[in-house]
Design a protein around this motif. Sequence first.
Motif, mmCIF file in Angstrom:
data_model
loop_
_atom_site.group_PDB
_atom_site.id
_atom_site.type_symbol
_atom_site.label_atom_id
_atom_site.label_comp_id
_atom_site.label_asym_id
_atom_site.label_seq_id
_atom_site.Cartn_x
_atom_site.Cartn_y
_atom_site.Cartn_z
ATOM 1 N N ASP A 76 41.587 28.587 47.619
ATOM 2 C CA ASP A 76 40.976 29.479 46.865
ATOM 3 C C ASP A 76 39.348 28.621 46.715
ATOM 4 N N SER A 78 46.925 37.108 52.343
ATOM 5 C CA SER A 78 46.421 35.708 52.967
ATOM 6 C C SER A 78 46.026 35.976 54.433
ATOM 7 N N ARG A 99 50.192 36.890 41.536
ATOM 8 C CA ARG A 99 49.708 36.750 42.872
ATOM 9 C C ARG A 99 50.676 37.196 44.002
ATOM 10 N N ARG A 131 41.040 38.896 43.510
ATOM 11 C CA ARG A 131 40.239 39.520 44.833
ATOM 12 C C ARG A 131 39.537 40.558 44.632
ATOM 13 N N CYS A 141 46.476 27.238 45.911
ATOM 14 C CA CYS A 141 45.480 27.851 45.703
ATOM 15 C C CYS A 141 44.346 26.937 45.391
ATOM 16 N N GLN A 158 47.025 43.652 44.483
ATOM 17 C CA GLN A 158 47.716 42.352 44.156
ATOM 18 C C GLN A 158 48.730 42.492 43.034
ATOM 19 N N GLN A 200 47.447 33.040 39.995
ATOM 20 C CA GLN A 200 47.404 31.748 40.725
ATOM 21 C C GLN A 200 46.059 31.786 41.536
ATOM 22 N N THR A 201 45.410 32.997 42.004
ATOM 23 C CA THR A 201 44.268 33.022 42.876
ATOM 24 C C THR A 201 43.139 33.557 41.956
#
Length: 476
Positions: free
Chosen positions: A111, A328, A323, A239, A107, A319, A235-236
């Motif tokens: 990301d 994806s 993550r 969203r 990511c 989510q 981790q991201t």
Amino acid sequence: MDPHQTYENPLITRYASAEMAGLWSSQRKFSTWRRLWVALARAERELGLDISEGQIEAMEARVEDIDFEAARRYEKKLRHDVMAHVHAFGDAAPEAKGIIHLGATSCYVTDNTDLILLRDALGKVRDLLVGSIDALAVFAERWKKEPCLGYTHFQPAQLVTIGKRATLWCQDLILDLTEVERRVADLRFLGVKGTTGTQASFLDLFDGDHARVEELDRRVAAEFAFDRVFPVTGQTYPRKLDSLVLSALTALGESAHRFGSDLRLLAHERELEEPFEADQVGSSAMAYKRNPMRAERMCSIARFLMAQQAAAGQTAATQWLERTLDDSAVRRMVLPQSFLAADALLTLYLNVVPGLVVRPSVVARHVARELPFMATEAILMAGVRAGGDRQDLHERIRIHSIAAADALKQGADQNDLLSRLQGDPAFSAVDLHATLAPRRFIGRCPKQVDAFLADEVEPIRRRYPGLMGQHQEVHV
């Protein structure tokens, strides 16, 4: 593979600009991955890791030179797109192979790249919005004094002006611009956060030195002109941000659909027409047709765009903990296509608005058909001032109005209320024609347009001085 044997996305082939399509291209995406790897390595070297300047130079030299076929082969074997491109980059810059992606998780490139692309795409939408606002403002200024029939419930109502109506469309876009500007201002970088957002891998690389990890985060973000990073993440990046961005684009879709629908209604009334080219065919069967196909396309694409936000909102809502990968595939489709659709809508604005055709004689005929009814209050007051009895005059006007309306409903070409009143001795002392000047019934429309342009549009023109007078061509 023969492109004519596979599905082609019409957003690319028919509707959106080449510029927006290029922004979401594979070349742009994966070269940005490589720039992120270069930026990471450079910052790690500057903060003391054993990375040579030669390794960084070798990476920099191959940022744009991507062997997509090699990456495809690696992904088929590894079933991992990021690792496939790590290997392909390593093959292109073998001196740096051992330090590419050092300390990072997938990511870091996926990301952060998405955030860069979101910022750039929002900037393009913003610029097209400014051009569209300016175009509608120019139209509103030109027609601010031209009376036209107003509608409520799509039934004849009091008069407005053509320019005043255009300010309603323009105001919607100004609200959209405010939302887009807010989304641009609120964007943050993911930065270097690691597999669960703890930055543990980078803390290990820097021997437990928290200050250097924090500085690494800042330096990488600054390399891509972000002055803020998310302070905490999994981790991201959240969203939720995608959902907020798409809500701004959805709002633009709402405005475009409303504008397109109004154009279609007015085209039916033959008061307003979108541009129609010399060789354009309106219907394959009915050669005389001039269908509002651009406005119809606008409504159609807007409908598609408005549907995308639901997927972004559902993704943000589902989510799991630090993550999950079920975000994806949907994001690969929703994010690019939403911006392509927004770009297509604004391309239509900038094609249609500068070429709008007003039919003043038709507008005036529609006004004349309804104006006598609207003038009855003025006629009543004039009759009273001439010495008449208010209640008696009111009843006579009511009877004559009903008769005139019935005649219109039965197919009369013109509203004969004025003739009926002229034949009534009770109104012999009233100058009936003086009560029927259309501009008596438009209220403050011209002044409202002037104030709107001065207070709402001019500040935008001053903020974006190079974006006025835009015009776009539609593909087909």
